[in-house]
Motif scaffolding. Structure first.
Motif, short mmCIF file in Angstrom:
data_model
loop_
_atom_site.label_atom_id
_atom_site.label_comp_id
_atom_site.label_asym_id
_atom_site.label_seq_id
_atom_site.Cartn_x
_atom_site.Cartn_y
_atom_site.Cartn_z
N ASN A 245 7.04 -1.47 3.68
CA ASN A 245 6.38 -2.92 3.96
C ASN A 245 5.04 -2.93 3.12
OD1 ASN A 245 8.92 -3.79 4.84
ND2 ASN A 245 8.31 -3.43 7.02
N GLU A 246 4.20 -1.95 3.62
CA GLU A 246 2.94 -1.89 3.03
C GLU A 246 2.70 -1.88 1.83
OE1 GLU A 246 1.35 1.60 5.10
OE2 GLU A 246 1.27 0.56 7.02
N GLN A 247 3.82 -0.91 1.16
CA GLN A 247 3.87 -1.12 -0.41
C GLN A 247 4.29 -2.25 -0.99
OE1 GLN A 247 6.47 2.27 -1.27
NE2 GLN A 247 5.04 3.82 -0.76
N GLU A 248 5.40 -2.95 -0.31
CA GLU A 248 5.54 -4.11 -0.81
C GLU A 248 4.70 -5.08 -0.87
OE1 GLU A 248 8.49 -5.04 -2.26
OE2 GLU A 248 9.53 -3.19 -2.27
N ALA A 249 3.98 -4.92 0.26
CA ALA A 249 2.71 -6.10 0.51
C ALA A 249 1.67 -5.85 -0.33
CB ALA A 249 2.19 -6.06 1.77
#
Length: 587
Positions: A245-249
Motif C-alpha cells: 500500500n505504501e508503494q502503491e501510494a
C-alpha cells in the motif's frame, strides 16, 4: 475424516477377531482330538489285559462277546485283530465280513509294537472315526492288537457349537469394539476436522481466528503450531500489504511515470502517471509486451538500452499523439533480484513538455522583444543620422523626420510600459500583493468604455454596454479596467467602420463573465491557442501598422489570473471575435 479412521479400526478388529477365532478353533480341534486319542488309548490299554488270555486260547467267541458288551457299555467301537491283520472281533460289525486290517495305519503301527492312532473315514460305518490301536503281548510276544475308535462327529458337533459361540461372541465383541473405535475415531477426528476447517479459513485469509487447543497432547500441539503459523502469516501478510500500500501510494502520488519491465520487455508494473503519459490503462497494460501497449519507437529503444546496459541510462523520449508532441525525460536502470541477478529494468519518465514549451516561449519572447525594440530604435537612429547628414537644412524634411522619431519613441515607450506593467502584474500576483475588493462591475466597464470612446468615434464604431447595476464581484478596479480597455481597444482596431462592439457582463453560476464582442475579420482556428502569448501577432504587418505592442492580450491573461480567473476567446474568420473574462464571483 472419521470415515478414514473408523473403517481402518473396524477392519483391524475384524481381522484380529477372525484370526483369533480360526486359531482357537484349530487349537480346540487339536485339543479335543488329543483328549479323544488319550481316552481311547487308556481304554485300549485296559482292554489289553482282558483280551490277552482269550486271544492266547483262541477263544474267538468269547472275544466277540466281550467286545460287544464293552462296546455297548462305553459307546466305543472295539476291534481285535491278530498278528496277520485278520479281524477276530468287532463291536459294530461281523468280523467275518470285514477286510484284513493289516494295511490300516494304526493297526500297522500297533503290530510293529507301538501305539497307533488315526482319523479317517470309515467305509464300514460311513463316517469319520478316531482310531487308537495298541499291541497285545503274551510273555513279551506280540499276539495281536486291540483297537478302539470313537466317532469324530461328536467332536465336530462339539467344535461346531464352540465355533458358533465363538462367532456370536466375536460378533458381540466386534460390535462393542466397533462402537468403542467409533467413539475413539470421533474423538480423534473431531479436533482434526476442526483443524482442517481452520486451515481452510486460514487459506481464505481469515488469519485472525484461532483453533481451540484441545484433545491429546499431540493434537493440542498441532493446533497450537497452526495458531502460531496463522499469527506469523498474518503478521507477514500485513507487513507485505502495508509495504504494498505504501508503494502503491508512492507510485500513485508520483507525477513521474514509473514503468517496470522484465528481461523480455513485458510490463511488470506501471503507475497511473505513466499510464496517462502513454495513454494506456495501467491495469490492462500489466503483463503485456511494451510494444503491444505503447507503439512508441523512442520509448522502445530506450527500454532496450536500459535492459542492455550495466549502468543507469538517461535520454529524451518524444511521444507524438493527437494532442501534439510530448517531451519526456527518461531515466533507466536495471532491476535486480535478491541474488543480484538482472530481472528487468525500471524506467522513470518526467514530463518536460511544459518546460520545453516555456523554453520555446522564452526564446520567442527574447526574439520578439528584440525585434520589437529593434524596429523603433533602428528607425530613430536612421532618421537622426539623416538629420545629422544635412536634412536639418530642409525645414520641411526635418519636421517630417522629427515627427517620425517622436512616433517611434512613443512606440518604444509603449512597449517598455507594457513590459513593465506585465512584469509588475506577475510579481504582485505571485506575491499575493494584488488586493481584491467586492465592487460593482458596471462602473469598471463604463470607465473602460469612456477611455476607448475617442478611438471608437474616429472609426465610427459604436460601443454598447449591457450590465446589471447589481452585478458585483471581487476585483481590482484599475487592473480590471486596464484588461477591459485592452480588449475594447483591440476590438475597435480590428472592427470595420460603422460597426458595433458589444461589452456585456452577466452572472453564470459562481462566476462573473465579461464579454467583448466585435464584428471584425475574426481569427483563424490555428492562431487561437497562442493569441495570449507575448508579442504573438496574427497579422504582424497589420498589427504594427495599427500601433499595437503585441502585449495587450498577454496583459489581459495575467490580470485575469491575478483575479483567480481566466480568459477565453471564440472566433471564426469573417464572423468577428468574442473575448471573455471569467472572474470568480465570491471568494
Amino acid at each position: 475424516m472419521i470415515w478414514q479412521i473408523f473403517p481402518a479400526f473396524l477392519l483391524m478388529i475384524l481381522l484380529s477377531l477372525g484370526a483369533a477365532g480360526i486359531y482357537f478353533s484349530q487349537v480346540l480341534q487339536k485339543f479335543y482330538l488329543q483328549e479323544t486319542v488319550g481316552n481311547l488309548s487308556a481304554r485300549s490299554i485296559l482292554l489289553e489285559d482282558a483280551i490277552e488270555p482269550l486271544l492266547v486260547r483262541e477263544d474267538f467267541a468269547a472275544i466277540q462277546n466281550l467286545v460287544n458288551r464293552l462296546g455297548r457299555e462305553t459307546e466305543t467301537r472295539i476291534t481285535v485283530v491278530d498278528t496277520e491283520g485278520r479281524v477276530l472281533g468287532d463291536s459294530d460289525e461281523d468280523p467275518r465280513r470285514m477286510d484284513n486290517h493289516s494295511s490300516r495305519p494304526e493297526i500297522r503301527t500297533a503290530l510293529d509294537g507301538g501305539v497307533g492312532n488315526a482319523v479317517r473315514y470309515s467305509h464300514t460305518l460311513n463316517r469319520n472315526m478316531v482310531y487308537v490301536a495298541v499291541p497285545i503281548r503274551h510273555d513279551g510276544v506280540l499276539v495281536g492288537s486291540v483297537r478302539t475308535s470313537y466317532s469324530a462327529r461328536s467332536i465336530e458337533e462339539t467344535l461346531a457349537g464352540v465355533r458358533s459361540r465363538l462367532i456370536f461372541g466375536g460378533l458381540g465383541v466386534a460390535v462393542l469394539a466397533g462402537l468403542i473405535s467409533l467413539s475413539i475415531s470421533r474423538r480423534i477426528s473431531r479436533p482434526l476436522v476442526r483443524m482442517k476447517e481452520g486451515a481452510e479459513r486460514f487459506a481464505q485469509g481469515e488469519l485472525d481466528r484461532r483453533l481451540p487447543v484441545v484433545g491429546t497432547e499431540e493434537i493440542a500441539g498441532l493446533a497450537e503450531a497452526l495458531n502460531q503459523m496463522a499469527a506469523q502469516l498474518d503478521e507477514r501478510i500485513q507487513t507485505v500489504l502495508r509495504q504494498r500500500n505504501e508503494q502503491e501510494a508512492v507510485l500513485r502520488s508520483m507525477v513521474e511515470g514509473v514503468l517496470a519491465v522484465d528481461a523480455d520487455e513485458r510490463i511488470l508494473r506501471i503507475n497511473s502517471a505513466a499510464g496517462e503519459l502513454l495513454g494506456v490503462d495501467p491495469r490492462a497494460a500489466e503483463g503485456r509486451m511494451i510494444h503491444e501497449v505503447a507503439r512508441k519507437a523512442d520509448l522502445q529503444r530506450f527500454v532496450a538500452r536500459a535492459l542492455a546496459g550495466n549502468r543507469p541510462v538517461e535520454g529524451d523520449v518524444i511521444l507524438r499523439g493527437e494532442k501534439g508532441e510530448l517531451y519526456l525525460q527518461a531515466h533507466g536502470s536495471r532491476l535486480l533480484d535478491s541474488q543480484g541477478e538482472s530481472i528487468g529494468a525500471l524506467v522513470v519518465l518526467n514530463d518536460v513538455t511544459r518546460l520545453r514549451r516555456l523554453e520555446n516561449v522564452r526564446r520567442d519572447f527574447v526574439a520578439n522583444v528584440s525585434h520589437e525594440l529593434k524596429t523603433p530604435i533602428t528607425a530613430i537612429r536612421g532618421f537622426v543620422e539623416t538629420l545629422l547628414d544635412g536634412a536639418l537644412d530642409s525645414k520641411e524634411d526635418a519636421r517630417r523626420f522629427l515627427e517620425i522619431i517622436i512616433r517611434q519613441s512613443e512606440r518604444l515607450q509603449s512597449i517598455i510600459e507594457d513590459l513593465l506593467s506585465l512584469s509588475r502584474i506577475e510579481q504582485e500576483s505571485e506575491k499575493g500583493g494584488i488586493e481584491l475588493q467586492e465592487g460593482p462591475v458596471r462602473a469598471v466597464l463604463l470607465s473602460a468604455i469612456q477611455a476607448c470612446e475617442p478611438t471608437a468615434q474616429q472609426k465610427s464604431v459604436e460601443l454598447q454596454l449591457v450590465c446589471d447595476e447589481a452585478l458585483r464581484s471581487r476585483l481590482n478596479a484599475p487592473l480590471l479596467e486596464q484588461a477591459v480597455v485592452n480588449l475594447i481597444d483591440n476590438a475597435v482596431k480590428y472592427s470595420p467602420e460603422n460597426s458595433v462592439v458589444l461589452v456585456q457582463a452577466m452572472s453564470r453560476g459562481d462566476q462573473v463573465v465579461i464579454e467583448v464582442r466585435d464584428q471584425g475579420r475574426g481569427i483563424a482556428r490555428e492562431h487561437l491557442p497562442r493569441v495570449f502569448e507575448r508579442f504573438y501577432r496574427v497579422d504582424k504587418a497589420r498589427s504594427r501598422k495599427q500601433g499595437g505592442t503585441g502585449l495587450g492580450l498577454a496583459i489581459v491573461k495575467h490580470i485575469a489570473q491575478a483575479h483567480g480567473g481566466r480568459v477565453t476567446v471564440e472566433s471564426e474568420p469573417g464572423t468577428g471575435s468574442t473575448f471573455r473574462l471569467h472572474l470568480p464571483q465570491k471568494k
